[in-house]
Design an enzyme around this catalytic site. Structure first.
Site, mmCIF file in Angstrom:
data_model
loop_
_atom_site.group_PDB
_atom_site.id
_atom_site.type_symbol
_atom_site.label_atom_id
_atom_site.label_comp_id
_atom_site.label_asym_id
_atom_site.label_seq_id
_atom_site.Cartn_x
_atom_site.Cartn_y
_atom_site.Cartn_z
ATOM 1 N N LYS A 1 -13.282 -8.902 -7.051
ATOM 2 C CA LYS A 1 -13.831 -9.025 -5.698
ATOM 3 C C LYS A 1 -15.337 -9.229 -5.832
ATOM 4 O O LYS A 1 -16.028 -8.406 -6.440
ATOM 5 C CB LYS A 1 -13.535 -7.791 -4.856
ATOM 6 N N LYS B 1 0.859 -1.173 0.000
ATOM 7 C CA LYS B 1 0.000 0.000 0.000
ATOM 8 C C LYS B 1 0.900 1.229 0.000
ATOM 9 O O LYS B 1 1.808 1.346 0.825
ATOM 10 C CB LYS B 1 -0.906 0.009 1.237
#
Length: 367
Positions: free
Chosen positions: A262, A163
């Protein structure tokens, strides 16, 4: 399908650590577990994975609960349908995560009754017997990066997604790639870079990353057209692709693209299957991500990760990485970064009823 009841369960799962991204922080996971029960008392389980705040998409825990309680569940309880996928025709412009949770509960119930595994039934193609673990490193303090990476290497992980944010993204990536060249590296900016930060992203191209995920703070995929001529690294899309029109817009981009799959974001396994078919037809690479979610949702992602043409190992960690206790048995567990594909009926695993009851703080039942 004849239903006796559907219940909404507000579950609060304590987390082992604060999970930070450029856009938000999770200290505990509030999630909605949906239980569908038929007239014979058989139960199916699904999870609505929306967050309490709109840092990921505009759908939130509260909006999901309200929509399920006031619209989706009352309709499904009185409608006539033979397969769970038919419920998608009942609603226009549904909230994706709410719809996915309800659909997944009905699919679990449906395929348990048929004695079939949900993913194997919906994807009648060769599935690998094992899957590899990819890892995600949140926005941890820079000085903690070495120890966090070393732990993952010791566990057998070969692909890590960092990240990043504009303040120190380049430095983090440079350190990771230079000190651990044996690993595959990807990055996820969670849309933290402004469009005028294009040069900062172009600088990342030198590191030969697997992908740069969701770099720009924009909802318009056309805004990416200026960066593609300068990149050999694929741009991966996640929260920017939530509908069929988004997927079509993605296919029009002139550059290397990937799609993070997802189930919750796409609106269920029906939409997920359609998206994967579209990616295959249009030469868009895809791979399986996951939310910070319980095993009731994540176990489906682990099985999708056994599709043979995944572009890289998914963001799939042990249940114990995030939570002291998960809601499924057996829990998700990788040994030397490998896990056998769940082959049980429906979801593929059993529900940890004691944990579900312990962590449920509110329940609403519809009959």
């Amino acid at each position: 399908m004849k239903l006796r009841s559907i219940s909404l369960n507000h579950v609060q799962l304590p987390m082992k650590f604060n999970f930070k991204t450029a856009k938000g922080e999770l200290k505990q996971r509030d999630t909605i577990i949906i239980i569908a029960e038929d007239e014979k008392g058989h139960q199916g389980y699904g999870e609505c994975v929306s967050f309490t705040t709109p840092f990921y998409t505009q759908e939130t825990f509260d909006s999901s609960w309200e929509c399920l309680a006031q619209t989706y569940i009352p309709k499904v309880m009185t409608a006539h349908f033979t397969h769970p996928f038919e419920i998608h025709a009942f609603f226009e412009h549904p909230l994706p995560m709410a719809m996915a949770g309800l659909e997944n509960a009905l699919l679990d119930l449906y395929y348990k009754a048929q004695g079939k595994n949900t993913i194997a039934a919906l994807f009648p193609e060769p599935l690998t017997e094992t899957l590899s673990r990819g890892a995600v490193l949140g926005d941890v303090p820079f000085e903690q990066l070495p120890s966090k990476i070393e732990v993952l290497i010791a566990q057998g992980v070969e692909r890590i997604k960092l990240k990043i944010k504009p303040a120190d993204g380049f430095e983090r990536v440079q350190y990771a790639v230079e000190h651990y060249p044996q690993l595959q590296w990807a990055v996820d900016a969670n849309r933290s870079y402004a469009l005028e930060n294009i040069e900062a992203l172009i600088k990342l191209d030198q590191f030969e990353l697997v992908c740069i995920e969701e770099p720009f703070a924009t909802d318009n995929l056309e805004d990416y057209k200026d960066i593609f001529p300068h990149l050999s690294t694929p741009i991966c899309f996640d929260e920017n692709v939530q509908s069929w029109s988004d997927l079509q817009a993605l296919s029009q981009l002139k550059g290397k693209t990937m799609l993070n799959i997802k189930i919750g974001r796409l609106g269920g396994l029906y939409q997920t299957r359609e998206a994967i078919a579209f990616c295959r037809k249009n030469n868009i690479s895809f791979w399986i991500g996951s939310m910070v979610e319980s095993g009731i949702s994540k176990i489906l992602h682990t099985q999708l990760a056994t599709l043979g043409d995944n572009a890289m190992p998914g963001d799939l960690a042990d249940s114990s990485y995030y939570f002291p206790e998960d809601l499924i048995l057996p829990e998700i567990k990788f040994i030397e970064a490998k896990m056998n594909r769940p082959r049980g009926k429906g979801l593929g695993v059993s529900i940890n009823q004691a944990a579900l009851e312990h962590y449920t703080v509110k329940k609403e039942i519809f009959t």
